[in-house]
Write a protein that holds these residues in place. Structure first.
Motif, short mmCIF file in Angstrom:
data_model
loop_
_atom_site.label_atom_id
_atom_site.label_comp_id
_atom_site.label_asym_id
_atom_site.label_seq_id
_atom_site.Cartn_x
_atom_site.Cartn_y
_atom_site.Cartn_z
N GLY A 293 0.77 -1.23 0.00
CA GLY A 293 0.00 0.00 0.00
C GLY A 293 0.80 1.28 0.00
O GLY A 293 1.97 1.33 -0.39
N HIS A 294 0.18 2.36 0.48
CA HIS A 294 0.74 3.71 0.43
C HIS A 294 1.99 3.80 1.30
O HIS A 294 3.04 4.25 0.85
CB HIS A 294 -0.32 4.71 0.89
N LEU A 295 1.89 3.40 2.55
CA LEU A 295 3.06 3.33 3.41
C LEU A 295 3.80 2.03 3.14
O LEU A 295 3.18 1.03 2.80
CB LEU A 295 2.65 3.42 4.88
N PRO A 296 5.13 2.05 3.29
CA PRO A 296 5.88 0.81 3.01
C PRO A 296 5.40 -0.34 3.88
O PRO A 296 5.34 -0.24 5.10
CB PRO A 296 7.32 1.20 3.34
N ASP A 297 5.02 -1.45 3.24
CA ASP A 297 4.70 -2.66 3.99
C ASP A 297 6.00 -3.33 4.39
O ASP A 297 7.01 -3.25 3.69
CB ASP A 297 3.87 -3.61 3.13
N ASN A 298 5.96 -4.03 5.53
CA ASN A 298 7.13 -4.79 5.98
C ASN A 298 6.95 -6.26 5.62
O ASN A 298 5.90 -6.85 5.92
CB ASN A 298 7.32 -4.64 7.49
N ILE A 299 7.95 -6.83 4.98
CA ILE A 299 7.98 -8.26 4.71
C ILE A 299 9.20 -8.83 5.41
O ILE A 299 10.32 -8.33 5.22
CB ILE A 299 8.04 -8.54 3.20
N THR A 300 8.98 -9.84 6.24
CA THR A 300 10.06 -10.43 7.01
C THR A 300 10.45 -11.77 6.41
O THR A 300 9.58 -12.59 6.08
CB THR A 300 9.66 -10.62 8.48
N VAL A 301 11.75 -12.01 6.28
CA VAL A 301 12.25 -13.25 5.72
C VAL A 301 13.49 -13.66 6.50
O VAL A 301 14.24 -12.82 7.00
CB VAL A 301 12.57 -13.08 4.22
N LEU A 302 13.70 -14.98 6.62
CA LEU A 302 14.89 -15.49 7.30
C LEU A 302 16.08 -15.51 6.34
O LEU A 302 15.91 -15.78 5.14
CB LEU A 302 14.65 -16.89 7.84
N GLU A 303 17.23 -15.23 6.86
CA GLU A 303 18.45 -15.30 6.06
C GLU A 303 18.57 -16.68 5.41
O GLU A 303 18.36 -17.70 6.06
CB GLU A 303 19.67 -15.03 6.95
N GLY A 304 18.89 -16.68 4.11
CA GLY A 304 19.04 -17.93 3.39
C GLY A 304 17.79 -18.39 2.66
O GLY A 304 17.87 -19.26 1.79
N GLU A 305 16.63 -17.84 3.00
CA GLU A 305 15.39 -18.19 2.30
C GLU A 305 15.24 -17.35 1.03
O GLU A 305 16.00 -16.42 0.77
CB GLU A 305 14.19 -18.00 3.23
N SER A 306 14.21 -17.68 0.25
CA SER A 306 13.89 -16.91 -0.95
C SER A 306 12.61 -16.14 -0.72
O SER A 306 11.74 -16.55 0.06
CB SER A 306 13.75 -17.83 -2.16
N ILE A 307 12.48 -15.01 -1.41
CA ILE A 307 11.30 -14.16 -1.24
C ILE A 307 10.88 -13.61 -2.60
O ILE A 307 11.72 -13.31 -3.45
CB ILE A 307 11.59 -12.99 -0.25
N ILE A 308 9.57 -13.52 -2.83
CA ILE A 308 9.02 -12.90 -4.04
C ILE A 308 8.36 -11.59 -3.64
O ILE A 308 7.51 -11.55 -2.74
CB ILE A 308 8.01 -13.83 -4.73
N LEU A 309 8.76 -10.50 -4.30
CA LEU A 309 8.15 -9.19 -4.10
C LEU A 309 7.20 -8.95 -5.27
O LEU A 309 7.63 -8.88 -6.43
CB LEU A 309 9.22 -8.10 -4.04
N ARG A 310 5.91 -8.85 -4.96
CA ARG A 310 4.90 -8.78 -6.00
C ARG A 310 4.41 -7.34 -6.18
O ARG A 310 4.21 -6.61 -5.20
CB ARG A 310 3.71 -9.68 -5.67
N CYS A 311 4.22 -6.97 -7.43
CA CYS A 311 3.65 -5.67 -7.76
C CYS A 311 2.49 -5.90 -8.72
O CYS A 311 2.69 -6.29 -9.88
CB CYS A 311 4.72 -4.77 -8.40
N LYS A 312 1.26 -5.70 -8.24
CA LYS A 312 0.07 -5.93 -9.05
C LYS A 312 -0.31 -4.65 -9.80
O LYS A 312 -0.32 -3.56 -9.23
CB LYS A 312 -1.10 -6.37 -8.16
N ILE A 313 -0.62 -4.79 -11.08
CA ILE A 313 -0.96 -3.65 -11.93
C ILE A 313 -2.40 -3.81 -12.39
O ILE A 313 -2.80 -4.87 -12.87
CB ILE A 313 -0.01 -3.59 -13.15
N ASP A 314 -3.21 -2.73 -12.25
CA ASP A 314 -4.64 -2.82 -12.59
C ASP A 314 -5.02 -1.97 -13.80
O ASP A 314 -6.19 -1.73 -14.06
CB ASP A 314 -5.50 -2.42 -11.39
#
Length: 289
Positions: A30-51
């Motif tokens: 959203g408008h303010l930065p969301d926090n996504i927490t991940v453990l070191e060594g794992e993989s993460i997907i950052l999604r950006c939805k377009i409408d």
């Protein structure tokens, strides 16, 4: 125009979008930065939805351009483009490192209006102990320094507790013995504080050392050492281990080879030992501690 200059110009344009553009309601964060927490060594997907239909789009990590459309600007092989279509513009970071923590921005141009969305990636590291004091002996009333060094993100909290449990006998074995030979009966017990040991014969007499029999008590076990086995030595022996927190006993046989015998069994005093003698013995020994 050289590549570094082009990179700086494009970064400047994207940063201008970040400064002046409104939030994008079609993005997953959203408008303010969301926090996504991940453990070191794992993989993460950052999604950006377009409408809505867009003409340009990009991903940034702070002021560094990761992707301009489908063109990868990042030199990091761990960063890849997952989706790039009319509704989804997502990236993946594999084997996340602490240095990956920070603000990520998805920016795109739609209907002549710049749109942006932010996400703040938080990288956590599981706590682990990297250094701890060795075993140390100290006189009563003396001072002792114990240390425990732990690392992790967020910074771990270290707590200390005294480790106690009553004696638990772990090694019970009947032993065959030849006349005139040596033999050993072992009684091993885990306990904090360290257990004290007593040995008894089948007629409930305390075992005492003589020229053919010796008791050797060590930190975690007690040994009955027979140096010259005779007929009088054959029989049932009971090991009794106790400290101020409780006691337990176990019985074992010293027998002639080929004799029929039962397997020694450990018994917790006060729980399953129904013999009044052992209960009284437990109380008397605990009163001494």
């Amino acid at each position: 125009m050289s590549c570094p200059v082009l990179r700086n110009v494009f970064a400047g344009l994207l940063l201008a979008l970040l400064s002046n553009g409104p939030s994008v309601h079609g993005a997953e964060f959203g408008h303010l930065p969301d926090n996504i927490t991940v453990l070191e060594g794992e993989s993460i997907i950052l999604r950006c939805k377009i409408d809505e239909e867009v003409t340009h789009k990009a991903w940034l990590n702070r002021s560094n351009i990761l992707f301009a459309g489908t063109d990868k600007w990042s030199l990091d092989s761990r960063v890849s483009l997952v989706n790039s279509n009319t509704s989804d513009f997502s990236i993946q970071i594999e084997r996340v490192e602490v240095a990956d923590e920070g603000l990520y921005t998805c920016s795109f141009q739609a209907s002549n209006k710049p749109r942006i969305a932010h996400v703040f990636l938080i990288v956590q590291v599981p706590a682990r102990i990297v250094n701890i004091s060795q075993d140390v002996s100290v006189n009563e009333g003396g001072n002792v320094y114990l240390f425990c060094l732990a690392v992790g993100r967020p910074e771990p909290t270290v707590t200390w507790k005294e480790n106690k449990y009553p004696p638990m006998i772990t090694d019970v074995k009947n032993m065959p013995a030849q006349l005139g030979k040596t033999a050993v009966l072992r009684c091993e017990a885990m306990a904090v504080p360290t257990a004290s040991f007593e040995w008894y014969r089948d007629d409930r007499r305390p075992v005492e050392s003589d020229n053919t029999l010796r008791i050797k008590n060590e930190k975690t076990r007690s040994l009955l050492l027979f140096t010259n086995v005779t007929d009088k030595h054959f029989g049932n022996y009971t090991c009794f281990a106790s400290n101020r927190l409780g006691a337990s006993n176990a019985s074992m046989l010293l027998f002639r080879p080929g004799a029929v015998y039962g397997r020694g069994v450990a018994v917790n005093v006060g729980v399953s030992a129904g013999v009044g003698f052992w209960l009284c013995l437990s109380v008397s020994l605990l009163m001494k501690v």
